[in-house]
Design a protein around this motif. Structure first.
Motif, PDB file in Angstrom:
ATOM      1  N   GLN A 318       0.899  -1.258  -0.148  1.00  0.00           N
ATOM      2  CA  GLN A 318       0.051  -0.016   0.052  1.00  0.00           C
ATOM      3  C   GLN A 318       1.039   1.421  -0.018  1.00  0.00           C
ATOM      4  N   ASN A 319       1.952   1.025   0.679  1.00  0.00           N
ATOM      5  CA  ASN A 319       2.873   2.377   0.754  1.00  0.00           C
ATOM      6  C   ASN A 319       4.364   1.687   0.746  1.00  0.00           C
ATOM      7  N   ARG A 320       5.259   2.860   0.320  1.00  0.00           N
ATOM      8  CA  ARG A 320       6.527   2.715   0.024  1.00  0.00           C
ATOM      9  C   ARG A 320       7.113   3.796   0.333  1.00  0.00           C
ATOM     10  N   GLU A 321       8.285   3.754   1.213  1.00  0.00           N
ATOM     11  CA  GLU A 321       9.053   4.920   1.436  1.00  0.00           C
ATOM     12  C   GLU A 321      10.435   4.401   1.658  1.00  0.00           C
ATOM     13  N   ILE A 322      11.489   5.414   0.966  1.00  0.00           N
ATOM     14  CA  ILE A 322      12.920   5.112   1.143  1.00  0.00           C
ATOM     15  C   ILE A 322      13.307   6.408   1.716  1.00  0.00           C
ATOM     16  N   ALA A 336      24.528   0.743  12.895  1.00  0.00           N
ATOM     17  CA  ALA A 336      23.134   1.388  13.063  1.00  0.00           C
ATOM     18  C   ALA A 336      22.289   0.057  12.096  1.00  0.00           C
ATOM     19  N   MET A 337      22.991  -0.182  10.966  1.00  0.00           N
ATOM     20  CA  MET A 337      22.471  -1.463   9.962  1.00  0.00           C
ATOM     21  C   MET A 337      22.324  -2.587  11.010  1.00  0.00           C
ATOM     22  N   ARG A 338      23.220  -2.856  11.649  1.00  0.00           N
ATOM     23  CA  ARG A 338      23.333  -4.316  12.419  1.00  0.00           C
ATOM     24  C   ARG A 338      22.196  -4.134  13.502  1.00  0.00           C
ATOM     25  N   ASP A 339      21.956  -3.146  14.199  1.00  0.00           N
ATOM     26  CA  ASP A 339      20.850  -3.240  15.160  1.00  0.00           C
ATOM     27  C   ASP A 339      19.476  -3.158  14.490  1.00  0.00           C
ATOM     28  N   ILE A 340      19.363  -2.367  13.344  1.00  0.00           N
ATOM     29  CA  ILE A 340      17.860  -2.629  12.500  1.00  0.00           C
ATOM     30  C   ILE A 340      17.758  -4.068  12.285  1.00  0.00           C
ATOM     31  N   SER A 341      18.810  -4.808  11.931  1.00  0.00           N
ATOM     32  CA  SER A 341      18.427  -6.078  11.325  1.00  0.00           C
ATOM     33  C   SER A 341      18.029  -6.921  12.671  1.00  0.00           C
ATOM     34  N   ALA A 342      18.584  -6.483  13.826  1.00  0.00           N
ATOM     35  CA  ALA A 342      18.340  -7.173  15.010  1.00  0.00           C
ATOM     36  C   ALA A 342      16.903  -6.847  15.634  1.00  0.00           C
ATOM     37  N   SER A 343      16.350  -5.736  15.082  1.00  0.00           N
ATOM     38  CA  SER A 343      15.237  -5.184  15.913  1.00  0.00           C
ATOM     39  C   SER A 343      13.919  -5.807  15.612  1.00  0.00           C
ATOM     40  N   ASP A 344      12.872  -5.111  15.934  1.00  0.00           N
ATOM     41  CA  ASP A 344      11.454  -5.768  15.437  1.00  0.00           C
ATOM     42  C   ASP A 344      10.853  -5.028  14.270  1.00  0.00           C
ATOM     43  N   ALA A 345      11.820  -4.011  14.049  1.00  0.00           N
ATOM     44  CA  ALA A 345      11.621  -3.151  12.444  1.00  0.00           C
ATOM     45  C   ALA A 345      11.564  -3.852  11.396  1.00  0.00           C
ATOM     46  N   VAL A 407       4.109   1.340   8.505  1.00  0.00           N
ATOM     47  CA  VAL A 407       5.362   1.911   8.075  1.00  0.00           C
ATOM     48  C   VAL A 407       5.897   3.138   9.055  1.00  0.00           C
ATOM     49  N   LYS A 408       4.772   3.731   9.568  1.00  0.00           N
ATOM     50  CA  LYS A 408       4.787   4.731  10.627  1.00  0.00           C
ATOM     51  C   LYS A 408       5.610   4.177  11.742  1.00  0.00           C
ATOM     52  N   ASP A 409       5.178   2.721  12.219  1.00  0.00           N
ATOM     53  CA  ASP A 409       5.763   2.338  13.363  1.00  0.00           C
ATOM     54  C   ASP A 409       7.261   1.868  13.244  1.00  0.00           C
ATOM     55  N   ASP A 410       7.631   1.466  11.841  1.00  0.00           N
ATOM     56  CA  ASP A 410       8.871   0.715  11.580  1.00  0.00           C
ATOM     57  C   ASP A 410       9.808   1.899  11.478  1.00  0.00           C
TER      58      ASP A 410
END
Length: 586
Positions: A318-322, A336-345, A407-410
């Motif tokens: 429905q939505n796509r944002e970069i 930061a990329m490592r922690d994003i991959s380990a997060s709930d996002a 998308v907002k939560d992520d």
């Protein structure tokens, strides 16, 4: 999206520097055959689509300072096709008749242009050899089958004639997986799957699609999109590569954080071998011994011709944002990329460029727009007050898809992680620019090659704990290689394709050609980078395959015993080496 609409590139008139009208017309005549379009025989992309630096005021000075090449120098004219010494076809009449009986006589071609187009991929080595007229061996005949039965007939005809067969998709390969061995004395058949380009069915309940292997990326997404679906696989070669090519080379795409790489997406396969057909069912998982599906994925045509596949598909988001972010250092961005991959996002892509690649991105922006506009005087002052070294800024992109709330939560989760590592949110502008420019790199490579610079890419993957040591080691070894060659060189990198345990590092390097033997210089630099990968615990390639370009590092990557196992598998299936001999293991 049509080739002329490729973002970031421009149409070029036939009389522009580096273009020959006779060459262009010959290429155009070739691409119209059988309704299958091919790229330029001498470079990347379709005729009339090219990169230019004229609307990018910072790029000339950037390249001159860091690579030593002046982009205002007129491009060196490509060879006229008529200047090439194309070897005569060796295909015997009996083979041609058998191929015609299998695929239809009108789909069997032996013209010089057809055979040259199918001789090489689009690696830097391939382009240098083409532009030098180096054609020690070309396919003797090109065949365009229209269905699987035709492919079975062609494969059997090749086997019966004692010939060699090389499967051909979009021709975008950069690992040396397409060219016939120079010393191959048997007739060589190039099997072009371009006519097999349809989505055959969609199992909506299972979220699977059955697709012919010759479909190009844009055509695949157009057909799926019309039904409300997407495969989500978007490699840099997307515009000019095929589903079968992705599977044969174990491809990854920019959005693999969400959708997975091609090994994750491919659930079932149909593969033609001499005298038989291999079929794997599109089940979600299986315990049927060593995986036949996994053996076929990444086999580069050595185990047969992929005719179609069942692949996973998703509903169009429905939505796509970069969203763009800045980090004060590459180290902060990687963390930061490592922690994003380990997060709930949930992210569709995670990417961060080092300072050198970020500077290059700024330099490729148009006047008062894009990335250079982002670094306004006000933002620069703000970052200085925060203690940032402006020469160390690293640009990052993180992509999000889903409904508005998701998308907002992520985005909120990612923003917290970015801030925890000293980064800042830049906004949607860089993301829009990323989507527009993501297919430009091969055009830029060709453009600077016309003006005397050699540029290429190498990719690897490693565990999170080893990424930064590997990054530093590659930088050191590349700089040492530039010194050995005696040139000013440039190497830059970005992290992409984040996984639970690690990520991909994608390096781009460039330097000025200083001799009449550019491949000697190139091999020093390319070899140093590839050796640095395996020495530092990375893989020889994350998604560019083995081919012939990377084969000499295979034993160091997977162990001599592992290399021997692959050779034994290939030898058992194809003892006479009739299927793309030389790729992966000689």
């Amino acid at each position: 999206m049509s080739p002329m609409d490729e973002p970031g590139t421009q149409t070029t008139p036939l009389d522009a520097p580096g273009r020959s009208p006779r060459t262009d017309q010959a290429a155009q005549d070739a691409v119209e055959g059988d309704g299958v379009q091919h790229m330029k025989w001498w470079g990347w992309g379709r005729e009339g689509v090219a990169f230019t630096h004229q609307d990018k005021p910072r790029l000339r000075d950037f390249v001159l300072e860091n690579v030593g090449v002046d982009l205002d120098t007129p491009g060196r004219p490509a060879l006229d096709f008529d200047e090439l010494d194309v070897p005569a076809s060796r295909a015997p009449q009996g083979l041609l008749d058998a191929l015609g009986a299998a695929a239809g006589a009108g789909h069997v071609r032996t013209t010089p242009m057809e055979r040259v187009v199918h001789t090489y991929g689009k690696s830097l080595r391939d382009l240098l050899r083409l532009r030098a007229g180096d054609l020690p061996r070309t396919p003797d005949v090109v065949v365009y089958p229209g269905d699987e039965d035709a492919i079975r007939g062609v494969v059997d005809a090749v086997a019966d004639a004692g010939a060699v067969l090389i499967a051909f998709g979009g021709g975008s390969n950069i690992s040396g997986s397409l060219h016939p061995p120079a010393d191959e004395e048997r007739p060589v058949v190039s099997l072009d799957l371009g006519r097999m380009n349809r989505v055959l069915e969609v199992d909506e309940e299972s979220r699977l699609a059955r697709v012919q292997a010759g479909v190009l990326g844009p055509d695949l997404e157009d057909q799926l999109g019309a039904r409300g679906w997407t495969m989500g696989h978007v490699p840099d070669s997307f515009t000019h590569s095929t589903l079968g090519g992705w599977i044969a080379t174990r491809s990854s795409g920019a959005q693999s954080d969400k959708y997975g790489d091609i090994a994750d997406l491919t659930r079932g396969l149909r593969v033609v071998q001499p005298g038989r057909l291999v079929v794997t069912r599109p089940v979600p998982s299986e315990a049927t011994g060593p995986s036949v599906r996994e053996m076929l994925i990444g086999s580069e045509g050595r185990l047969g011709v992929i005719t179609e596949a069942w692949v996973q598909v998703h509903r169009l988001p429905q939505n796509r944002e970069i969203i763009g972010y800045f980090f004060p250092s590459f180290e902060a961005g990687v963390a930061a990329m490592r922690d994003i991959s380990a997060s709930d996002a949930s992210t569709v892509l995670t990417r961060v460029s080092d300072a050198r690649e970020t500077a290059f991105s700024f330099a490729t922006s148009k006047a008062s727009k894009g990335l250079s506009h982002l670094v306004s005087s006000g933002l620069k002052e703000y970052l200085r007050r925060r203690g940032w070294d402006l020469d160390a800024i690293c640009l990052s992109f993180v992509g999000f898809e889903g409904d508005a709330d998701a998308v907002k939560d992520d985005k909120s989760r990612v923003k917290k992680i970015v801030k925890a590592h000293g980064g800042i949110v830049v906004g949607k502008g860089p993301g829009t620019l990323y989507d527009q420019k993501k297919f430009d790199t091969p055009y830029i490579r060709d453009y600077i090659l016309d003006r005397g610079a050699l540029a290429d890419v190498s990719d690897t993957a490693a565990a999170w704990s080893g990424l930064l040591p590997l990054y530093r080691h590659v930088r050191e070894q590349a700089d040492a290689a530039f010194a050995r060659v005696g040139v000013k060189g440039w190497v830059m990198c970005h992290l992409s394709h984040s996984y639970h345990g690690g990520a991909c590092l994608y390096f781009t390097f460039a330097f000025r050609q200083t001799s009449e033997t550019p491949l000697v210089e190139y091999d020093v630099v390319k070899g140093a980078i590839q050796q640095a990968f395996v020495d530092a615990g990375g893989t020889l390639s994350h998604h560019h395959a083995v081919g012939t370009e990377h084969a000499r590092w295979l034993a160091e990557d997977i162990s001599p015993a592992g290399e021997a196992m692959i050779g034994e598998l290939l030898g058992a299936v194809d003892p006479d080496r009739r299927l793309n001999p030389g790729a992966i293991v000689g």
